[in-house]
Structures are given as structure tokens and as C-alpha cells.
Design a protein around this motif. Structure first.
Motif, PDB file in Angstrom:
ATOM      1  N   PRO A 101     111.581 -38.075 -55.042  1.00  0.00           N
ATOM      2  CA  PRO A 101     113.153 -37.784 -54.141  1.00  0.00           C
ATOM      3  C   PRO A 101     113.426 -39.327 -54.837  1.00  0.00           C
ATOM      4  O   PRO A 101     112.995 -40.151 -54.564  1.00  0.00           O
ATOM      5  CB  PRO A 101     112.310 -38.059 -52.538  1.00  0.00           C
ATOM      6  CG  PRO A 101     111.536 -38.369 -52.666  1.00  0.00           C
ATOM      7  CD  PRO A 101     110.423 -37.876 -54.080  1.00  0.00           C
ATOM      8  N   SER A 103     117.429 -41.687 -54.458  1.00  0.00           N
ATOM      9  CA  SER A 103     118.581 -41.159 -53.641  1.00  0.00           C
ATOM     10  C   SER A 103     119.733 -42.066 -55.140  1.00  0.00           C
ATOM     11  O   SER A 103     119.460 -42.271 -55.805  1.00  0.00           O
ATOM     12  CB  SER A 103     118.684 -43.164 -53.010  1.00  0.00           C
ATOM     13  OG  SER A 103     119.001 -43.937 -53.418  1.00  0.00           O
ATOM     14  N   LYS A 130     118.627 -30.237 -54.271  1.00  0.00           N
ATOM     15  CA  LYS A 130     118.452 -30.655 -52.493  1.00  0.00           C
ATOM     16  C   LYS A 130     118.587 -31.345 -52.091  1.00  0.00           C
ATOM     17  O   LYS A 130     118.184 -32.452 -52.766  1.00  0.00           O
ATOM     18  CB  LYS A 130     117.857 -29.706 -51.683  1.00  0.00           C
ATOM     19  CG  LYS A 130     116.301 -30.232 -52.402  1.00  0.00           C
ATOM     20  CD  LYS A 130     115.328 -29.104 -51.797  1.00  0.00           C
ATOM     21  CE  LYS A 130     113.999 -29.499 -52.131  1.00  0.00           C
ATOM     22  NZ  LYS A 130     112.686 -28.544 -51.069  1.00  0.00           N
ATOM     23  N   LEU A 131     118.819 -31.549 -50.597  1.00  0.00           N
ATOM     24  CA  LEU A 131     118.663 -33.749 -50.000  1.00  0.00           C
ATOM     25  C   LEU A 131     117.428 -33.439 -49.151  1.00  0.00           C
ATOM     26  O   LEU A 131     117.081 -31.825 -48.903  1.00  0.00           O
ATOM     27  CB  LEU A 131     120.117 -33.308 -48.587  1.00  0.00           C
ATOM     28  CG  LEU A 131     121.504 -33.296 -49.487  1.00  0.00           C
ATOM     29  CD1 LEU A 131     122.244 -32.621 -47.810  1.00  0.00           C
ATOM     30  CD2 LEU A 131     121.588 -34.029 -50.123  1.00  0.00           C
ATOM     31  N   ALA A 132     116.666 -34.099 -49.760  1.00  0.00           N
ATOM     32  CA  ALA A 132     115.465 -34.632 -49.292  1.00  0.00           C
ATOM     33  C   ALA A 132     115.146 -35.429 -48.629  1.00  0.00           C
ATOM     34  O   ALA A 132     114.390 -36.272 -47.817  1.00  0.00           O
ATOM     35  CB  ALA A 132     114.321 -34.774 -50.360  1.00  0.00           C
ATOM     36  N   GLY A 133     115.910 -35.505 -47.079  1.00  0.00           N
ATOM     37  CA  GLY A 133     115.856 -37.000 -46.084  1.00  0.00           C
ATOM     38  C   GLY A 133     116.552 -38.072 -46.514  1.00  0.00           C
ATOM     39  O   GLY A 133     117.744 -38.204 -47.063  1.00  0.00           O
ATOM     40  N   ARG A 134     115.820 -38.513 -45.970  1.00  0.00           N
ATOM     41  CA  ARG A 134     116.983 -40.041 -45.967  1.00  0.00           C
ATOM     42  C   ARG A 134     115.433 -41.095 -46.423  1.00  0.00           C
ATOM     43  O   ARG A 134     114.068 -41.075 -45.383  1.00  0.00           O
ATOM     44  CB  ARG A 134     117.154 -40.698 -44.885  1.00  0.00           C
ATOM     45  CG  ARG A 134     118.435 -39.917 -44.649  1.00  0.00           C
ATOM     46  CD  ARG A 134     119.009 -40.289 -43.102  1.00  0.00           C
ATOM     47  NE  ARG A 134     120.618 -40.043 -43.035  1.00  0.00           N
ATOM     48  CZ  ARG A 134     121.654 -39.899 -43.927  1.00  0.00           C
ATOM     49  NH1 ARG A 134     121.315 -41.410 -44.393  1.00  0.00           N
ATOM     50  NH2 ARG A 134     122.829 -39.571 -43.588  1.00  0.00           N
ATOM     51  N   ARG A 135     115.787 -42.266 -47.524  1.00  0.00           N
ATOM     52  CA  ARG A 135     114.753 -42.862 -47.391  1.00  0.00           C
ATOM     53  C   ARG A 135     114.752 -44.201 -46.508  1.00  0.00           C
ATOM     54  O   ARG A 135     115.504 -44.912 -45.626  1.00  0.00           O
ATOM     55  CB  ARG A 135     114.788 -43.941 -48.474  1.00  0.00           C
ATOM     56  CG  ARG A 135     114.700 -45.318 -49.556  1.00  0.00           C
ATOM     57  CD  ARG A 135     113.211 -44.774 -50.469  1.00  0.00           C
ATOM     58  NE  ARG A 135     113.902 -44.376 -51.138  1.00  0.00           N
ATOM     59  CZ  ARG A 135     112.956 -43.364 -51.836  1.00  0.00           C
ATOM     60  NH1 ARG A 135     111.744 -42.265 -51.569  1.00  0.00           N
ATOM     61  NH2 ARG A 135     113.132 -42.547 -53.481  1.00  0.00           N
ATOM     62  N   GLU A 136     113.353 -44.214 -46.131  1.00  0.00           N
ATOM     63  CA  GLU A 136     113.455 -45.088 -44.892  1.00  0.00           C
ATOM     64  C   GLU A 136     113.218 -46.973 -45.525  1.00  0.00           C
ATOM     65  O   GLU A 136     112.695 -47.822 -45.952  1.00  0.00           O
ATOM     66  CB  GLU A 136     111.712 -45.290 -44.702  1.00  0.00           C
ATOM     67  CG  GLU A 136     111.539 -43.823 -43.201  1.00  0.00           C
ATOM     68  CD  GLU A 136     112.768 -43.952 -42.415  1.00  0.00           C
ATOM     69  OE1 GLU A 136     112.776 -44.650 -41.304  1.00  0.00           O
ATOM     70  OE2 GLU A 136     113.544 -42.385 -42.912  1.00  0.00           O
ATOM     71  N   ARG A 140     119.369 -46.473 -44.564  1.00  0.00           N
ATOM     72  CA  ARG A 140     118.801 -45.075 -45.054  1.00  0.00           C
ATOM     73  C   ARG A 140     119.213 -43.744 -45.949  1.00  0.00           C
ATOM     74  O   ARG A 140     119.726 -43.383 -45.209  1.00  0.00           O
ATOM     75  CB  ARG A 140     118.279 -44.451 -43.239  1.00  0.00           C
ATOM     76  CG  ARG A 140     117.452 -45.573 -42.874  1.00  0.00           C
ATOM     77  CD  ARG A 140     117.412 -44.906 -41.284  1.00  0.00           C
ATOM     78  NE  ARG A 140     116.333 -43.934 -41.408  1.00  0.00           N
ATOM     79  CZ  ARG A 140     117.228 -42.234 -41.332  1.00  0.00           C
ATOM     80  NH1 ARG A 140     118.023 -42.099 -40.772  1.00  0.00           N
ATOM     81  NH2 ARG A 140     116.101 -41.190 -41.391  1.00  0.00           N
ATOM     82  N   VAL A 142     120.181 -41.468 -47.992  1.00  0.00           N
ATOM     83  CA  VAL A 142     120.339 -39.843 -48.624  1.00  0.00           C
ATOM     84  C   VAL A 142     119.190 -39.908 -49.792  1.00  0.00           C
ATOM     85  O   VAL A 142     119.520 -40.208 -50.655  1.00  0.00           O
ATOM     86  CB  VAL A 142     121.083 -39.144 -48.210  1.00  0.00           C
ATOM     87  CG1 VAL A 142     121.453 -37.750 -49.025  1.00  0.00           C
ATOM     88  CG2 VAL A 142     122.149 -39.398 -47.295  1.00  0.00           C
ATOM     89  N   TYR A 144     117.510 -37.636 -52.953  1.00  0.00           N
ATOM     90  CA  TYR A 144     117.685 -36.207 -53.529  1.00  0.00           C
ATOM     91  C   TYR A 144     115.999 -35.299 -54.608  1.00  0.00           C
ATOM     92  O   TYR A 144     115.639 -36.114 -54.651  1.00  0.00           O
ATOM     93  CB  TYR A 144     118.774 -36.019 -54.469  1.00  0.00           C
ATOM     94  CG  TYR A 144     120.040 -36.233 -53.695  1.00  0.00           C
ATOM     95  CD1 TYR A 144     120.709 -35.323 -53.481  1.00  0.00           C
ATOM     96  CD2 TYR A 144     120.197 -37.673 -53.475  1.00  0.00           C
ATOM     97  CE1 TYR A 144     122.131 -35.324 -52.851  1.00  0.00           C
ATOM     98  CE2 TYR A 144     121.572 -38.392 -53.720  1.00  0.00           C
ATOM     99  CZ  TYR A 144     122.413 -36.751 -53.006  1.00  0.00           C
ATOM    100  OH  TYR A 144     123.732 -37.307 -52.036  1.00  0.00           O
TER     101      TYR A 144
END
Length: 207
Positions: A101, A103, A130-136, A140, A142, A144
Motif C-alpha cells: 500500500p 500514499s 481501493k482505499l487500504a486504510g491509513r499510514r501510521e 496518517r 490515506v 491505496y
């Protein structure tokens, strides 16, 4: 169930399914049959169809029937030509496929230019990312990733089948994104913009 009964049940299920199905879904449909038995039957069934007019194939860990490649010309029909992806969208799709993933800020770092949100929207509307969450990390951003539809469209069993790794690396498109992550963290620590570049002005290249 005997092996031949499992194969017949899978054949009927996949033939009637509206979308490709994974082993877990097929197992549940067959009353909780053991996943190993489902996989064995799928492989046997795929071998049975290997020389027929339709093939049973696995794309992104999901199974479905598709026309044998050498018979595709018999099924072609005139249709409205789909607009080709822009160069920017093609570059972004390639970067996501090889780095996911990832950003938006990391994509921009690899490409060397800012990426319009519309470019990502086009790829999402096509069903390829698709959106695959957020980077920690600070901010943060988004992140992909590609979809099973992307693998299916390009005839890939998995991302391991992506071609041209050496060529893309030589062109600099496969440089690690570690520098982008480090830059995002340093920027956030100094009060700069977050790593996904959501507030950055979009260049005319991607418009």
C-alpha cells in the motif's frame, strides 16, 4: 462428499456465480467443506477444462470461468471504445501496483510531480485501486492498493506475476518509498504539511 461430487458442485456454483469466488466462500456454500478438499477439487476441475473452450482460472485468490484465450476472436463484438488512461494515471497505477500500500505523498515522491486527486478517482472508478486504510505516521495519510478486478483485467494470478521488474527498477520507478516516509515524518515534526499531499496545489500535468 466424494471427489467427483465436490467437483460437480463447484462447477455448478462457479457457473452460476455473478462474480469470482474464493475458497472460503466456496467452502461455506458447500456446507463448510474443508478448504483443502475445495482446493484439490478446484485444481482437478481446472485441469479438466484446460483444453476446452472455457477455462477455470484463479485470479487474486478467486476462481471463475473465462473464455479460452485462443477463442476470444470468436466472441468479439463492436463496442464503444473506452478512453485510454492518461500517462499520469498509468504511472500512478504502476506505482501503486508495485509499491502497495502507498500514499499519495509517496506516489508524488516517486513520480517527482504532484498527483491530482482526479487521477486517483479515475482509477478508483475503474475498480482497479481501493482505499487500504491509513499510514501510521504523523498526519496518517490515506494509502491505496490494487483490487482483484485489477488482477483480473490484466490477466494476473497475483502481484507476483507483474512483468518488467528489472526494467522498471532501472527506470527509477521501483526506488524504495522509505525516503518519502522519512520526509513526511520530518515535515510533520516541523509543522509542515502531512505526507499525503492533500492540501498541495495540483499541477496541470494531471488535470
Amino acid at each position: 462428499m466424494a471427489q467427483d461430487e465436490v467437483e460437480r458442485a463447484l462447477e455448478a456454483t462457479l457457473f452460476a456465480a455473478e462474480e469470482p469466488l474464493g475458497v472460503d466462500a466456496l467452502s461455506a456454500h458447500l456446507g463448510g467443506l474443508e478448504n483443502g478438499a475445495v482446493r484439490d477439487a478446484l485444481r482437478s476441475l481446472a485441469g479438466h477444462y484446460a483444453d476446452r473452450g472455457v477455462h477455470l482460472v484463479e485470479r487474486g485468490k478467486r476462481w471463475h470461468f473465462e473464455t479460452a484465450p485462443d477463442l476470444a476472436h470468436l466472441l468479439r463484438r463492436e463496442r464503444e471504445q473506452v478512453r485510454r488512461l492518461s500517462r499520469a494515471a498509468t504511472e500512478v497505477l504502476a506505482i501503486i501496483a508495485y509499491h502497495e500500500p502507498v500514499s499519495r505523498g509517496e506516489i508524488e515522491s516517486i513520480r517527482g510531480v504532484q498527483t491530482a486527486k482526479g487521477t486517483l478517482d479515475v482509477l478508483m472508478e475503474a475498480g482497479w485501486i481501493k482505499l487500504a486504510g491509513r499510514r501510521e505516521v504523523p498526519g496518517r495519510p490515506v494509502i491505496y492498493a490494487t483490487t482483484p478486478e485489477f488482477l483480473d483485467h490484466f490477466g494476473l494470478g497475483s502481484r507476483r506475476d507483474l512483468p518488467g521488474m528489472d526494467e522498471l527498477r532501472a527506470a527509477g520507478l521501483l526506488d524504495p518509498v522509505d525516503d518519502a516516509l522519512e520526509e513526511a515524518m520530518e515535515s510533520a515534526g516541523s509543522g509542515g504539511a502531512s505526507g499525503d499531499g492533500e492540501d498541495a496545489a495540483e499541477t496541470s500535468e494531471d488535470s
